[in-house]
Motif scaffolding. Structure first.
Motif, PDB file in Angstrom:
ATOM      1  N   ASP A  67       0.834  -1.206   0.000  1.00 51.99           N
ATOM      2  CA  ASP A  67       0.000   0.000   0.000  1.00 51.99           C
ATOM      3  C   ASP A  67       0.869   1.256   0.000  1.00 51.99           C
ATOM      4  O   ASP A  67       0.592   2.211  -0.737  1.00 51.99           O
ATOM      5  CB  ASP A  67      -0.908  -0.023   1.231  1.00 51.99           C
ATOM      6  N   GLN A  68       1.929   1.283   0.805  1.00 51.77           N
ATOM      7  CA  GLN A  68       2.822   2.436   0.835  1.00 51.77           C
ATOM      8  C   GLN A  68       3.553   2.611  -0.496  1.00 51.77           C
ATOM      9  O   GLN A  68       3.790   3.739  -0.952  1.00 51.77           O
ATOM     10  CB  GLN A  68       3.836   2.287   1.976  1.00 51.77           C
ATOM     11  N   LYS A  69       3.918   1.501  -1.104  1.00 50.80           N
ATOM     12  CA  LYS A  69       4.613   1.566  -2.401  1.00 50.80           C
ATOM     13  C   LYS A  69       3.703   2.151  -3.473  1.00 50.80           C
ATOM     14  O   LYS A  69       4.131   2.941  -4.320  1.00 50.80           O
ATOM     15  CB  LYS A  69       5.087   0.162  -2.791  1.00 50.80           C
ATOM     16  N   GLN A  70       2.413   1.788  -3.439  1.00 46.33           N
ATOM     17  CA  GLN A  70       1.467   2.307  -4.428  1.00 46.33           C
ATOM     18  C   GLN A  70       1.210   3.795  -4.229  1.00 46.33           C
ATOM     19  O   GLN A  70       1.006   4.535  -5.193  1.00 46.33           O
ATOM     20  CB  GLN A  70       0.163   1.518  -4.346  1.00 46.33           C
ATOM     21  N   LYS A  71       1.228   4.253  -2.979  1.00 46.84           N
ATOM     22  CA  LYS A  71       0.951   5.660  -2.703  1.00 46.84           C
ATOM     23  C   LYS A  71       2.120   6.564  -3.050  1.00 46.84           C
ATOM     24  O   LYS A  71       1.930   7.754  -3.311  1.00 46.84           O
ATOM     25  CB  LYS A  71       0.590   5.835  -1.227  1.00 46.84           C
ATOM     26  N   ALA A  72       3.334   6.040  -3.031  1.00 47.24           N
ATOM     27  CA  ALA A  72       4.523   6.868  -3.248  1.00 47.24           C
ATOM     28  C   ALA A  72       4.643   7.263  -4.718  1.00 47.24           C
ATOM     29  O   ALA A  72       4.367   6.473  -5.621  1.00 47.24           O
ATOM     30  CB  ALA A  72       5.778   6.115  -2.812  1.00 47.24           C
ATOM     31  N   ASP A 605       3.975  18.654  -5.434  1.00 51.03           N
ATOM     32  CA  ASP A 605       3.312  17.354  -5.595  1.00 51.03           C
ATOM     33  C   ASP A 605       1.935  17.563  -6.202  1.00 51.03           C
ATOM     34  O   ASP A 605       1.265  18.573  -5.913  1.00 51.03           O
ATOM     35  CB  ASP A 605       3.147  16.660  -4.238  1.00 51.03           C
ATOM     36  N   ASN A 607      -1.793  15.357  -7.564  1.00 46.20           N
ATOM     37  CA  ASN A 607      -2.579  14.126  -7.560  1.00 46.20           C
ATOM     38  C   ASN A 607      -3.840  14.403  -8.353  1.00 46.20           C
ATOM     39  O   ASN A 607      -4.761  15.091  -7.882  1.00 46.20           O
ATOM     40  CB  ASN A 607      -2.922  13.714  -6.125  1.00 46.20           C
ATOM     41  N   ARG A 616      -0.042  10.564  -9.963  1.00 47.64           N
ATOM     42  CA  ARG A 616       0.652  11.308  -8.922  1.00 47.64           C
ATOM     43  C   ARG A 616       2.082  11.589  -9.355  1.00 47.64           C
ATOM     44  O   ARG A 616       2.684  10.813 -10.089  1.00 47.64           O
ATOM     45  CB  ARG A 616       0.678  10.499  -7.613  1.00 47.64           C
TER      46      ARG A 616
END
Length: 617
Positions: A67-72, A605, A607, A616
């Motif tokens: 999940d963290q990898k997808q958000k980064a 940044d 999104n 993103r």
């Protein structure tokens, strides 16, 4: 090897049911509370489904990391441990090795340094709790010796001290400069990571039937929150005591002779001198030119390493959240790595030498060149051999403290400040090597044809266990040290301008200092008269080798080796009046570097959605 791993976790909820018990072991049950159907009725008749079994151990950690990898927005990989000691590996480097594109270098059977996408360890920067740190150890010569570079030695730490590893493979403005390969972020546990009072301990024991030693390993953590969750404190400790016996063979690389004259009337610097008188009768067909052009082992040898390692790690964390808008973290970390290492070799150094006093004096009696143009078999006369013993005492102490403050002035404006310092102090006060030499040995043989990892090496008719065979040729005393210190201060502001855009910016300051030392004897080949007059038998012992290895027949499984403790007691090796040391022979390893870096960044940044998909960056 046998491992016993009991684990215990206590919380305010008692383990009073089977579901709780399975949670304790890493598995939870989602129970169905509907009435059970009478036995024999089918599901079609309305009987409820069986309860669902949910695995909540490392699989859940993988989901969090994904999940963290997808958000980064940048390319990252993450390894998350739900609890202390829950990493899939007992060494940080070996855990990181699970990340695609990461490989590790081992020392004493443990992962020591990491390489990311082919860029060496010196190009990988490591941050602990947000600030850059560097910890260094001392390894064998084959493993690079004392670390005087920017390579981070992960074996300083027990993995139980950390619960989060992030590998950042691409750069971003908010991650300060200092890395070409990757930035690895390590984070220790904090009290707000857990729900209320948590106590966890792990005990593990391993028995090695080769070294016949037990290696205990344990960790403990206690964490709690107070004041309706506004305060939190965590303490953790980890301990490892490891014994290791490592036996095998090595070549210290392969080399060829380079350009050699034909005929060898004027022998080249790195060339064999001649073919022996009985060479034609041996059945060998390779010419002297072909033998010299082939790759040969530089130092064919048998190795025996004995390691004893003790590692202690402590972490502490205080967290304070007086309001939902403010969070203060204070983290401290201490690690101490102690080791004693003994290295024993039976070798022939002559194949790596030059000139008439070395390889030019060696005559080839038989030879065979195998695939890849390698000299896989040879019988030689006038070979110089060596029995080598080295003993090291090593210690690395690491200290770090960080203060991390975040305050949100509104839903759209946040300020973050970070300050900290880290120090790694490596000391190798004892690095002593004694060499026994025997020259011009006839009938020396090496044979890699049966097993290129465990060759047959024979020393002709010479008895390598006989003290009369050997003469003390060198006394090496090389105490050394390495000190690395980091100080870091940074501030960040985060302004959310809209649902699409946010702006980050801030200044950064960092100071780094590196100090390294080494001392040596003015001449390591000069043997004091009283030492030269003492029989070798007075400070030597017989070592055995190859138990269970299946060493090829003809290879000696015992030989005479220098006894460093006996020599130190007999001759006063560590008395500076008897054996004075100086930095002059090792000036290249005595230097200091101090760096001060300041900078700042601005990062935008966004999104947005494109074709109903998030974008993103």
């Amino acid at each position: 090897m046998l491992h016993l791993i009991p684990r215990l976790r206590l919380s305010r909820v008692l383990l009073g049911s089977l579901a709780s018990f399975l949670t304790f072991t890493g598995v939870a049950i989602a129970q169905d509370t509907a009435p059970q159907a009478p036995q024999g009725e089918s599901a079609a008749a309305g009987s409820p489904e069986l309860g669902e079994v949910v695995v909540t151990a490392y699989r859940q950690s993988l989901a969090i990391a994904l999940d963290q990898k997808q958000k980064a927005a940048s390319a990252i990989d993450m390894i998350v441990a739900e609890d202390i000691a829950d990493f899939p590996d007992l060494n940080l480097a070996e855990a990181i090795q699970r990340v695609p594109g990461v490989s590790i270098a081992r020392d004493a059977g443990e992962g020591r340094q990491v390489t990311v996408r082919g860029l060496g360890p010196q190009f990988t920067r490591v941050r602990i709790n947000g600030i850059e740190a560097l910890t260094t150890n001392g390894g064998t010569d084959a493993a690079g010796g004392t670390n005087r570079g920017r390579n981070f030695d992960f074996n300083t730490f027990a993995s139980e001290l950390f619960n989060n590893i992030t590998v950042r493979k691409t750069a971003s403005a908010e991650v300060e400069e200092g890395s070409v390969g990757a930035t690895v972020d390590l984070r220790t546990g904090r009290p707000f990571d857990y729900n209320g009072f948590t106590f966890l301990t792990q005990v593990q024991g391993g028995y090695n039937d080769v070294s016949e030693d037990v290696s205990p390993r344990g960790s403990v953590m206690v964490s709690n929150t107070f004041g309706d969750g506004k305060w939190g404190a965590l303490l953790s400790a980890a301990y490892t005591d490891r014994q290791l016996l490592d036996e095998g063979s090595s070549t210290v690389r392969w080399q060829d002779s380079g350009a050699c004259p034909v005929p060898p009337a004027a022998v080249g610097a790195g060339c064999f001198g001649a073919l022996g008188a009985n060479y034609a009768g041996s059945g060998s067909t390779a010419t002297l030119s072909q033998i010299n052009a082939a790759f040969r082992p530089r130092i064919p040898r048998y190795d025996k390493y004995e390691h004893e390692q003790e590692r202690i790690g402590l972490t502490g964390s205080l967290q304070f959240q007086p309001t939902d808008a403010t969070l203060i973290n204070f983290d401290v970390l201490y690690s101490e790595f102690k080791a004693e290492r003994s290295e024993i070799f039976l070798e022939s150094q002559v194949f790596s030498t030059n000139g008439m006093a070395g390889i030019n004096d060696v005559d080839v009696q038989a030879a065979e060149i195998g695939a890849n143009n390698t000299l896989v078999y040879g019988v030689f006369d006038d070979v110089d051999i060596r029995s080598e013993a080295r003993f090291d005492e090593l210690e690395t102490k690491f200290y770090q403290g960080t203060l991390d403050v975040t305050h949100s002035f509104s839903d759209t404006f946040r300020l973050h400040g970070l300050a900290g310092a880290a120090q790694s102090n490596h000391d190798n006060p004892v690095q002593t090597t004694l060499l026994f030499d025997a020259n011009n040995i006839d009938g020396y043989t090496f044979d890699y044809r049966g097993d290129d990892r465990l060759p047959m090496i024979n020393y002709g008719t010479n008895d390598v266990t006989n003290p009369a065979t050997w003469t003390l040729s060198q006394i090496r005393l090389r105490p050394q040290s390495t000190l690395n210190t980091f100080k870091t201060v940074s501030f960040d502001v985060d302004f959310v301008m809209s649902e699409t855009f946010s702006l980050k910016a801030g200044p950064q300051w960092k100071e780094y200092e590196f100090v390294t030392t080494e001392a040596r004897r003015p001449s390591e080949t000069v043997i004091p008269p009283n030492v030269a007059a003492t029989p070798v038998a007075s400070y030597s012992s017989t070592t055995t080798f190859g138990n269970g290895l299946g060493v090829p027949g003809g290879t000696p499984t015992s030989w005479l080796t220098p006894d460093i403790n006996a020599a130190a007691s007999l001759f006063g090796l560590y008395d500076p009046n008897l054996f004075p040391l100086s930095i002059t022979p090792a000036l290249g390893n005595n230097n200091t570097v101090k760096e001060e870096d300041s900078g700042g960044y601005v990062q935008l940044d966004w999104n947005v959605e494109v074709l109903d998909r998030p974008l993103r960056g």
